[in-house]
Enzyme design. Structure first.
Site, PDB file in Angstrom:
ATOM      1  N   ASN A 125       0.559  -1.547   0.074  1.00  0.00           N
ATOM      2  CA  ASN A 125       0.227   0.305   0.099  1.00  0.00           C
ATOM      3  C   ASN A 125       1.134   1.336   0.154  1.00  0.00           C
ATOM      4  O   ASN A 125       0.639   2.304  -0.554  1.00  0.00           O
ATOM      5  CB  ASN A 125      -0.959   0.361   1.558  1.00  0.00           C
ATOM      6  CG  ASN A 125      -2.302  -0.760   1.132  1.00  0.00           C
ATOM      7  OD1 ASN A 125      -2.452  -1.382   0.300  1.00  0.00           O
ATOM      8  ND2 ASN A 125      -2.518  -0.933   2.091  1.00  0.00           N
ATOM      9  N   ARG A 158     -10.166  -5.648 -14.303  1.00  0.00           N
ATOM     10  CA  ARG A 158      -9.005  -6.175 -13.462  1.00  0.00           C
ATOM     11  C   ARG A 158      -9.941  -8.051 -13.346  1.00  0.00           C
ATOM     12  O   ARG A 158     -10.744  -8.005 -12.936  1.00  0.00           O
ATOM     13  CB  ARG A 158      -8.874  -6.326 -11.831  1.00  0.00           C
ATOM     14  CG  ARG A 158      -8.374  -4.763 -11.515  1.00  0.00           C
ATOM     15  CD  ARG A 158      -7.761  -4.300 -10.226  1.00  0.00           C
ATOM     16  NE  ARG A 158      -7.432  -3.025  -9.743  1.00  0.00           N
ATOM     17  CZ  ARG A 158      -6.616  -1.974 -10.176  1.00  0.00           C
ATOM     18  NH1 ARG A 158      -5.698  -2.856 -11.030  1.00  0.00           N
ATOM     19  NH2 ARG A 158      -6.437  -1.153  -9.855  1.00  0.00           N
ATOM     20  N   HIS A 173     -14.749   1.570 -14.803  1.00  0.00           N
ATOM     21  CA  HIS A 173     -14.859   0.951 -13.684  1.00  0.00           C
ATOM     22  C   HIS A 173     -15.981   0.095 -13.470  1.00  0.00           C
ATOM     23  O   HIS A 173     -15.332  -0.310 -12.905  1.00  0.00           O
ATOM     24  CB  HIS A 173     -14.424   2.181 -12.275  1.00  0.00           C
ATOM     25  CG  HIS A 173     -14.185   1.787 -11.311  1.00  0.00           C
ATOM     26  ND1 HIS A 173     -14.724   1.584 -10.417  1.00  0.00           N
ATOM     27  CD2 HIS A 173     -12.675   0.424 -11.023  1.00  0.00           C
ATOM     28  CE1 HIS A 173     -14.046   1.060  -9.553  1.00  0.00           C
ATOM     29  NE2 HIS A 173     -12.426   0.626  -9.470  1.00  0.00           N
ATOM     30  N   TYR A 194     -12.167 -10.384  -1.587  1.00  0.00           N
ATOM     31  CA  TYR A 194     -12.643  -9.064  -1.564  1.00  0.00           C
ATOM     32  C   TYR A 194     -14.099  -9.435  -1.081  1.00  0.00           C
ATOM     33  O   TYR A 194     -14.831 -10.927  -1.547  1.00  0.00           O
ATOM     34  CB  TYR A 194     -12.703  -8.771  -2.584  1.00  0.00           C
ATOM     35  CG  TYR A 194     -11.527  -8.234  -3.587  1.00  0.00           C
ATOM     36  CD1 TYR A 194     -10.125  -8.158  -2.387  1.00  0.00           C
ATOM     37  CD2 TYR A 194     -10.505  -6.991  -4.129  1.00  0.00           C
ATOM     38  CE1 TYR A 194      -8.823  -7.983  -3.112  1.00  0.00           C
ATOM     39  CE2 TYR A 194     -10.069  -6.692  -4.783  1.00  0.00           C
ATOM     40  CZ  TYR A 194      -8.812  -7.149  -3.993  1.00  0.00           C
ATOM     41  OH  TYR A 194      -7.611  -6.169  -4.356  1.00  0.00           O
TER      42      TYR A 194
END
Length: 706
Positions: A67, A395, A455, A488
């Protein structure tokens, strides 16, 4: 606490509108960069938490480091570019770029000290007790040192390229995120001693953690590659004496700089920019504490950095590489494995389209399997009744079954259109590969709209059925990535509602053609209508509150940094609207300020899984409305990306989202941290007599029991 089922039942305000207040006052905003640092500190807290399994704690150090690298490559690089361009625009909290950089530098050093202490003095010693050791070269016995020397001579030495640093040699290029050794050398001449400095790059092509073959049975010992190189440097400099060596690491600006209007071929333009990424301007120098001041100054001058850009690392640099140790097969030191559940409606169901015709379907990942999403595309690829498949890809995984299904669909004669976002940060190369692969089999590949990232997570399947054409859709909060879908938290919504089908068709026409659609029947789409849509929904809650009707807002998302949305929330709070926000990452809003944000509560949950779903609930005078989608409340999502937010019409699914999911997040007393008005966070904590409510653990048990 106002839970989802209680929204609108408390905090009834006076019908009198609040007095005017300057809601753009910088004092009402938390600095965006320090808010992000607070988020990364919450990641670090998971590494410090002894309740987590040992290798999971190490994983959080790796995440913290990854990060932070990206933060410097993107956010800090952006601030430094503003300074270089003499941009004097102040942030929402009233700071100039140079003031923000100074604030970050001061704030980050305290955090880095905690991280280093955790890794060196807690985790590494704890790993040693389980037979996993990172040995210093000095700790090796003579036989092991000879083995390491053989490894060095055979595998490492041929790869190394020493580069002199002096007036006769230009300062060598230091590649992004690479570890180097600054080597101090000397020789004795007739005129006296002469001193030199050289740079040796630690090759990224070789394993950084070098196994020690002589470790006792059942134990795993390693030596860091830079340590092996540092103790065998004399072979690189015959005739000179190595007096010292010091590790350092450089971080560079890695954001792509594309002039899309001038790029005839976006794919080739991005390939070119990717090659330039490793040559971006330096933004950070990391050094060992023992590096002499004169050598630091030489490096800083050559890299054109200031002292504030230099960070001491008293231990291992590049902690993102700790993923190598996390991969060690030690189940007892990791979270228990789990098998994602199959939703009840899909158990034994081989026809996903039939299941969707029975009613809208919602999946809660990773607790529920991502397989139905893959099945949706796979079945569409082989179904003779399917005429077309259209999908956005932001992605994907390296061996994506979703992309494989699109390839099969094209080979089966379907009309297939794939919008592949080539500008998905740090996934550009993977997406270029898939774009070329899909194009070769006849898929219509498009790269989105100029100046905008796509997105949105949408799949549209057009099917010829006995009663006519029917459109089936999948809307997601996460990517079409079967790997990240296991770590996720996201939501998937399947539907074949005609109005949403019309909107989805219009969206893809805008993405692939010249459609100028700027309004949709049900979808909220950025950049054309998402900002106004959210602002109108928040304003409606404000009006309900002022009129004495039930009102309330619950939002779960990744980040809040848009001033316009924050001001709308402040206005709602001043009218008495109860607002509960679950924000994983940065949040520039200050909750709990008297007369401004008294009814706003902000929580953050960081745990085993990355909280990634976006959900929005509006009480609407008792006629509750619920939305899920791909967008956060950030300027980039609202104005500079193609995003979709879809309403959840099915009442049972809406109840599940609020009562079974969001209420658990709002009641968490184990992983939840509460945002305070000063921008810091405190743990909610388990009060005496309270049951432990750990959101992610509750969901794991709930779905495993299905």
């Amino acid at each position: 606490m106002i839970t989802g089922s209680q929204v609108g039942s408390d905090l009834r305000p006076s019908p009198t509108a609040p007095a005017p207040l300057a809601l753009d006052d910088p004092a009402l905003y938390i600095n965006r960069e320090t808010s992000w640092l607070e988020f990364n500190d919450r990641v670090l807290e998971e590494a410090l938490d002894e309740r987590n399994p040992l290798l999971e704690r190490l994983k959080f150090i790796a995440i913290y480091g990854t990060n932070l690298d990206e933060f410097f490559m993107i956010r800090i690089a952006g601030l430094m570019q503003q300074m270089a361009a003499e941009v004097h625009k102040r942030s929402d909290d009233g700071r100039l770029p140079e003031e923000q950089l100074a604030l970050v530098s001061e704030r980050l050093r305290r955090s880095l000290a905690r991280m280093t202490d955790c890794l060196q003095n807690q985790l590494f010693p704890a790993l040693e007790r389980h037979g996993i050791r990172i040995l210093r070269y000095e700790q090796l016995d003579s036989e092991t040192k000879r083995a390491m020397r053989r490894y060095y001579d055979e595998r490492v030495f041929p790869v190394l390229t020493p580069l002199a640093i002096d007036k006769g040699h230009p300062f060598p290029y230091i590649s992004n995120l690479s570890i180097s050794l600054a080597v101090e050398l000397s020789e004795t001449t007739a005129d006296g001693p002469v001193h030199y400095v050289a740079r040796v790059k630690v090759p990224g092509s070789l394993p950084r953690f070098v196994p020690v073959d002589s470790a006792p049975p059942g134990q795993r010992w390693f030596v860091l590659l830079e340590d092996i190189i540092g103790h065998n440097l004399e072979a690189l400099f015959p005739g000179l004496r190595v007096t010292a060596s010091h590790a350092f690491r450089v971080t560079r600006d890695a954001d792509l700089d594309l002039q899309e209007d001038e790029a005839d071929d976006l794919l080739r333009a991005i390939e070119s920019e990717l090659r330039k990424r490793r040559f971006g301007e330096p933004v950070r120098l990391e050094v060992e504490p023992e590096m002499p001041e004169s050598l630091r100054a030489k490096l800083l001058e050559a890299l054109e950095l200031d002292r504030n850009d230099c960070y001491e690392v008293d231990g291992m640099m590049g902690t993102a590489d700790l993923w190598t140790l996390y991969a060690i097969d030690e189940p007892a030191l990791k979270d228990p494995q789990f098998t994602p559940a199959i939703p009840k409606r899909l158990i034994g169901q081989t026809d996903i389209f039939a299941a969707i015709r029975e009613g809208d379907l919602l999946l809660h990942h990773p607790y529920e399997s991502f397989d139905p999403v893959v099945q949706f595309v796979q079945q569409a690829a082989s179904d003779p009744s399917v005429l077309a498949i259209k999908q956005t890809l932001y992605r994907t995984s390296g061996n994506s079954p979703v992309v494989a299904a699109l390839l099969d669909a094209a080979e089966n004669g379907k009309q297939v259109a794939a919008l592949i976002e080539l500008k998905a940060r740090f996934d550009e190369e993977n997406n270029i590969h898939w774009a070329r692969t899909l194009e070769r089999v006849g898929v219509h590949v498009v790269y989105g709209l100029p100046g905008l990232k796509t997105h949105a997570k949408v799949t549209l399947v057009v099917r010829d059925e006995p009663d006519g054409i029917r459109r089936y859709m999948h809307f997601g909060t996460g990517n079409y990535n079967d790997k990240t879908a296991r770590v996720y938290t996201d939501l998937s919504l399947f539907t074949c509602r005609a109005d949403l089908g019309a909107d989805a068709t219009q969206l893809f026409n805008a993405l692939t053609g010249f459609s100028k659609a700027d309004s949709y029947e049900q979808l909220m789409v950025a950049p054309t209508g998402l900002r106004t849509g959210f602002e109108e929904l928040i304003a409606r809650e404000t009006e309900h509150a002022l009129a004495g009707r039930p009102s309330g807002i619950i939002a779960k998302l990744n980040a809040i940094s848009d001033a316009g949305i924050v001001q709308a929330l402040y206005r709602a709070s001043r009218a008495g609207v109860p607002i509960d926000l679950v924000v994983r990452g940065m949040c520039v809003l200050r909750p709990g300020i008297p007369g401004v944000s008294e009814t706003i509560r902000v929580r953050s949950i960081v745990g085993r899984f990355l909280e990634h779903s976006r959900v929005f609930v509006f009480s609407n005078g008792g006629q509750r409305e619920i939305y899920v989608g791909s967008a956060d409340w950030m300027g980039r999502n609202l104005d500079r990306r193609v995003e979709t937010v879809v309403p959840v019409f099915d009442a049972m699914l809406g109840d599940m989202i609020v009562d079974d999911i969001l209420d658990v997040y709002l009641a968490d007393n184990v992983k939840a941290r509460t945002l305070l008005p000063d921008g810091s966070y405190e743990r909610r904590g388990v009060l005496p007599g309270e049951p432990r409510i750990d959101t992610q653990q509750i969901f794991l048990k709930r779905y495993q029991a299905v």
